[in-house]
Design a protein around this motif. Structure first.
Motif, PDB file in Angstrom:
ATOM      1  N   VAL A 479       0.854  -1.201   0.000  1.00 34.35           N
ATOM      2  CA  VAL A 479       0.000   0.000   0.000  1.00 34.35           C
ATOM      3  C   VAL A 479       0.879   1.237   0.000  1.00 34.35           C
ATOM      4  O   VAL A 479       1.241   1.781   1.045  1.00 34.35           O
ATOM      5  CB  VAL A 479      -0.969  -0.006   1.195  1.00 34.35           C
ATOM      6  N   ASP A 480       1.237   1.667  -1.195  1.00 29.69           N
ATOM      7  CA  ASP A 480       2.066   2.847  -1.385  1.00 29.69           C
ATOM      8  C   ASP A 480       1.646   3.497  -2.693  1.00 29.69           C
ATOM      9  O   ASP A 480       0.960   2.885  -3.524  1.00 29.69           O
ATOM     10  CB  ASP A 480       3.547   2.443  -1.434  1.00 29.69           C
ATOM     11  N   GLY A 481       2.051   4.759  -2.885  1.00 35.12           N
ATOM     12  CA  GLY A 481       1.705   5.438  -4.123  1.00 35.12           C
ATOM     13  C   GLY A 481       0.201   5.473  -4.344  1.00 35.12           C
ATOM     14  O   GLY A 481      -0.590   5.692  -3.425  1.00 35.12           O
ATOM     15  N   GLY A 486      -6.425   3.641  -4.272  1.00 35.95           N
ATOM     16  CA  GLY A 486      -7.206   2.733  -5.099  1.00 35.95           C
ATOM     17  C   GLY A 486      -7.562   1.421  -4.445  1.00 35.95           C
ATOM     18  O   GLY A 486      -8.434   0.691  -4.920  1.00 35.95           O
ATOM     19  N   HIS A 487      -6.908   1.111  -3.314  1.00 36.64           N
ATOM     20  CA  HIS A 487      -7.080  -0.189  -2.680  1.00 36.64           C
ATOM     21  C   HIS A 487      -8.341  -0.264  -1.822  1.00 36.64           C
ATOM     22  O   HIS A 487      -8.539   0.543  -0.908  1.00 36.64           O
ATOM     23  CB  HIS A 487      -5.849  -0.492  -1.809  1.00 36.64           C
ATOM     24  N   ILE A 488      -9.210  -1.188  -2.141  1.00 38.04           N
ATOM     25  CA  ILE A 488     -10.303  -1.595  -1.251  1.00 38.04           C
ATOM     26  C   ILE A 488     -10.180  -3.112  -1.139  1.00 38.04           C
ATOM     27  O   ILE A 488     -10.362  -3.836  -2.122  1.00 38.04           O
ATOM     28  CB  ILE A 488     -11.687  -1.211  -1.797  1.00 38.04           C
ATOM     29  N   GLU A 489      -9.837  -3.574   0.015  1.00 40.70           N
ATOM     30  CA  GLU A 489      -9.467  -4.980   0.211  1.00 40.70           C
ATOM     31  C   GLU A 489     -10.565  -5.939  -0.245  1.00 40.70           C
ATOM     32  O   GLU A 489     -11.728  -5.844   0.183  1.00 40.70           O
ATOM     33  CB  GLU A 489      -9.135  -5.238   1.689  1.00 40.70           C
ATOM     34  N   GLY A 490     -10.171  -6.845  -1.152  1.00 37.86           N
ATOM     35  CA  GLY A 490     -11.095  -7.831  -1.659  1.00 37.86           C
ATOM     36  C   GLY A 490     -12.127  -7.290  -2.626  1.00 37.86           C
ATOM     37  O   GLY A 490     -12.992  -8.025  -3.102  1.00 37.86           O
ATOM     38  N   TRP A 494      -5.978  -6.594  -3.582  1.00 36.03           N
ATOM     39  CA  TRP A 494      -5.531  -6.998  -2.253  1.00 36.03           C
ATOM     40  C   TRP A 494      -4.258  -6.253  -1.874  1.00 36.03           C
ATOM     41  O   TRP A 494      -3.444  -5.898  -2.721  1.00 36.03           O
ATOM     42  CB  TRP A 494      -5.256  -8.506  -2.230  1.00 36.03           C
ATOM     43  N   SER A 495      -4.091  -6.054  -0.574  1.00 36.25           N
ATOM     44  CA  SER A 495      -2.892  -5.391  -0.071  1.00 36.25           C
ATOM     45  C   SER A 495      -1.859  -6.425   0.356  1.00 36.25           C
ATOM     46  O   SER A 495      -2.197  -7.566   0.703  1.00 36.25           O
ATOM     47  CB  SER A 495      -3.236  -4.507   1.133  1.00 36.25           C
ATOM     48  N   ILE A 539     -12.251  -2.096 -12.742  1.00 35.30           N
ATOM     49  CA  ILE A 539     -12.579  -1.184 -13.843  1.00 35.30           C
ATOM     50  C   ILE A 539     -13.458  -0.042 -13.339  1.00 35.30           C
ATOM     51  O   ILE A 539     -13.169   1.141 -13.557  1.00 35.30           O
ATOM     52  CB  ILE A 539     -13.313  -1.926 -14.976  1.00 35.30           C
ATOM     53  N   ALA A 540     -14.543  -0.407 -12.654  1.00 38.60           N
ATOM     54  CA  ALA A 540     -15.558   0.587 -12.294  1.00 38.60           C
ATOM     55  C   ALA A 540     -15.049   1.601 -11.275  1.00 38.60           C
ATOM     56  O   ALA A 540     -15.340   2.802 -11.383  1.00 38.60           O
ATOM     57  CB  ALA A 540     -16.806  -0.123 -11.748  1.00 38.60           C
ATOM     58  N   LEU A 541     -14.296   1.150 -10.295  1.00 35.59           N
ATOM     59  CA  LEU A 541     -13.846   2.048  -9.228  1.00 35.59           C
ATOM     60  C   LEU A 541     -12.487   2.669  -9.537  1.00 35.59           C
ATOM     61  O   LEU A 541     -12.280   3.863  -9.315  1.00 35.59           O
ATOM     62  CB  LEU A 541     -13.790   1.308  -7.894  1.00 35.59           C
ATOM     63  N   ASN A 542     -11.534   1.871 -10.047  1.00 36.72           N
ATOM     64  CA  ASN A 542     -10.193   2.404 -10.299  1.00 36.72           C
ATOM     65  C   ASN A 542     -10.039   2.961 -11.709  1.00 36.72           C
ATOM     66  O   ASN A 542      -9.480   4.030 -11.895  1.00 36.72           O
ATOM     67  CB  ASN A 542      -9.140   1.325 -10.037  1.00 36.72           C
ATOM     68  N   GLY A 543     -10.525   2.225 -12.708  1.00 39.62           N
ATOM     69  CA  GLY A 543     -10.393   2.709 -14.080  1.00 39.62           C
ATOM     70  C   GLY A 543     -11.089   4.041 -14.298  1.00 39.62           C
ATOM     71  O   GLY A 543     -10.599   4.904 -15.039  1.00 39.62           O
TER      72      GLY A 543
END
Length: 573
Positions: A479-481, A486-490, A494-495, A539-543
């Protein structure tokens, strides 16, 4: 018919990735620059860009079976692809006038708007032999060579714009390599004011015109040159301005501090990187605008077709990728299978290695630098062997170049190749030679899981995982940068380890294997619908967010201060 908009923002970058066969980039900085300009053309934003025409490129990478890297020039001829634009300009280097010509490349946006890119070239018969080579190699040569290149970029680029685009109001420095352009602005200001001597008012005036984006969270990554060398190479007028402006950092010319000194707006390239940068440079007000990628460029053919069918308008408004959440899971799987087939076919053609499309395939491809820890996956080979043998089979695709002078990076490649060789009986691995823009799209779209293992907090942003997300490939990352946002676990991926505390590397390694063994591999093989849901969320959340369209709109509003004037051309977005 599109009306031609005169450029008002000049974007300077030491490297810009224009096309796979134009070797004017080495990695993330150049890729970001190219994506930024492609989105500027899509938005009809009035930008023009300056870089150098590297006739020998960065380098062509050759790997032997043990992972030893060898380099060859990647030669090309700008004359065969671009047109020269005049007039020619000159800069003073070591007391000599060095002539510069410019080649023009035009980026055309989705609605027909254009962004011109000028590639500066000193390979002219009237120049001395050494000076003709100054635009040969990206990040090549010694400090003398690098400083001379940065004079060509900053001061030469500024001189060219004075001739061909007189309406420039804002100068955006993508990293500190072009910071000497600030001296050109100071010089022009003094000539126009007839004041003779530099005043704080002049410095403040230049600051209102300059923007600086810093990408490097490690002090050693910032270019600096000793005063003695600068005194030999830089012109007398510019040396005097450095003294008058008190722009030295101790006994050196630090290009980052020079850019900070003369920029009215400064930003890091992710929220966390902004925090790190404020800690590194506490005397400066530093904002953050998180990087992105150009959505269309990095999306596989299969996903382009899928998005065209299911999300009309995604090409002109990347926000619409949010609606990928309604695409049926079988269609996501089908498009990904096509991208995977395309990657594996190219690997087979190029390297003679047959990968199995049914196996979980991890991808890791980026610059081979020690802090990126490409070998972290191989730290406990027996644990990895056990996962592949008992939980579910995996295969690996690696790629990345080490800088020719970076022995640590070269050793890293050897360790990856060695680690893969030791596990060859259970895990098939391909190390893609000469990783470039073309391979970047193939790998980020064709693997099943994107692995990222930087040493925190040294990842300023990272964009490879964003490219993967555009293609429904989840990240498995420290979990950097950008991954801190963008990270939401699962959900999006994954982190590896905690997001809050700096961890012992051994704990990160353990967390990596635990999550592979207990969550990711079992989900991929045992709950394919659930895994495809993660792909769709990527795609939907990060893209929909980590794209250069959103990024550039933030620059336009917060750095360029142009949101009101650009309301009409941006309305279609």
């Amino acid at each position: 018919m599109k009306k031609t908009v005169s450029p008002r923002v000049a974007y300077f970058s030491m490297e810009i990735a224009l096309e796979p066969d134009v070797p004017t980039y080495s990695g993330g900085l150049g890729i970001l620059a190219g994506d930024t300009l492609r989105s500027a053309a899509d938005l009809g934003a009035p930008l023009v860009a300056i870089t150098l025409a590297y006739r020998k490129g960065y380098f062509r990478q050759i790997l032997d079976p043990a992972g030893n890297q060898f380099e060859q020039p990647q030669e090309w001829d700008p004359e065969t692809q671009f047109s020269e634009v005049g007039p020619r300009v000159s800069v003073e280097i070591e007391g000599r006038q060095v002539m510069i010509r410019a080649w023009k490349y035009v980026i055309t946006g989705v609605s027909g708007d254009i962004v011109p890119v000028y590639l500066l070239d000193t390979d002219l018969p009237e120049n001395a032999e050494y000076d003709r080579s100054l635009t040969d190699s990206l990040y090549g040569g010694d400090q003398r060579y690098r400083l001379a290149q940065e004079i060509v970029l900053g001061l030469g680029g500024f001189q060219l714009l004075q001739k061909v685009h007189s309406g420039i109001e804002t100068y955006h420095m993508n990293e500190g390599h072009s910071a000497l352009l600030s001296l050109g602005l100071l010089e022009r200001r003094l000539e126009q004011s007839f004041a003779g001597r530099l005043k704080q008012l002049d410095i403040d005036g230049v600051r209102t015109m300059c923007i600086f984006t810093t990408h490097t969270p490690v002090p050693a990554g910032h270019d600096q040159f000793p005063r003695s060398l600068v005194g030999q190479i830089l012109g007398r007028t510019q040396l005097g301005l450095l003294d008058e402006a008190e722009a030295w950092e101790g006994d050196a010319l630090n290009m980052t501090y020079l850019a900070l000194r003369f920029s009215g707006y400064v930003n890091g390239v992710a929220m966390r990187h902004g925090e790190v940068s404020r800690g590194m440079f506490p005397a400066y007000d530093i904002s953050a605008i998180t990087n992105g990628v150009h959505a269309y460029t990095w999306t596989s053919s299969a996903f382009r077709e899928l998005f065209d069918a299911c999300i009309p308008g995604w090409r002109t408004d990347n926000n619409y990728l949010r609606y990928a959440i309604r695409i049926p899971l079988p269609k996501i799987r089908e498009a990904h299978a096509d991208a995977k087939t395309e990657l594996f076919a190219e690997i087979s053609r190029s390297f003679g290695v047959q990968l199995d499309p049914n196996l979980l395939t991890l991808g890791f491809a980026r610059r081979a630098s020690t802090y990126k820890r490409a070998d972290l996956l191989f730290q406990d080979p027996e644990r990895l062997r056990k996962i592949a043998r008992d939980v579910g089979p995996i295969q690996l695709v690696y790629g990345g170049k080490a800088h020719p002078h970076d022995e640590g990076g070269k050793n890293l490649i050897r360790r990856v190749v060695g680690g893969a060789s030791n596990l060859a009986d259970v895990i098939r691995t391909v190390y893609v030679e000469n990783y470039d823009m073309r391979w970047g799209r193939l790998i980020t779209s064709g693997v099943d899981l994107w692995l990222n293992t930087p040493m925190r907090p040294q990842e300023a942003s990272g964009t490879s995982g964003m490219k993967a997300a555009m293609n429904g490939v989840p990240s498995f990352s420290v979990v950097d940068g950008w991954w801190a946002e963008g990270h939401i676990e699962g959900v999006t991926g994954w982190s590896i380890g905690s997001s809050e505390v700096a961890e012992d590397p051994s704990l990160e390694v353990a967390a990596l294997y635990d999550k592979l063994e207990r969550e990711i591999v079992p989900m991929f093989y045992g709950r394919p619908n659930r895994y495809t849901e993660v792909m769709r969320f990527a795609i939907a959340l990060n893209g929909s967010f980590f794209n250069t369209q959103r990024m550039l709109l933030q620059y336009i509003a917060n750095a360029y201060k142009m949101q009101t004037e650009l309301a009409t051309p941006l309305a279609r977005v």
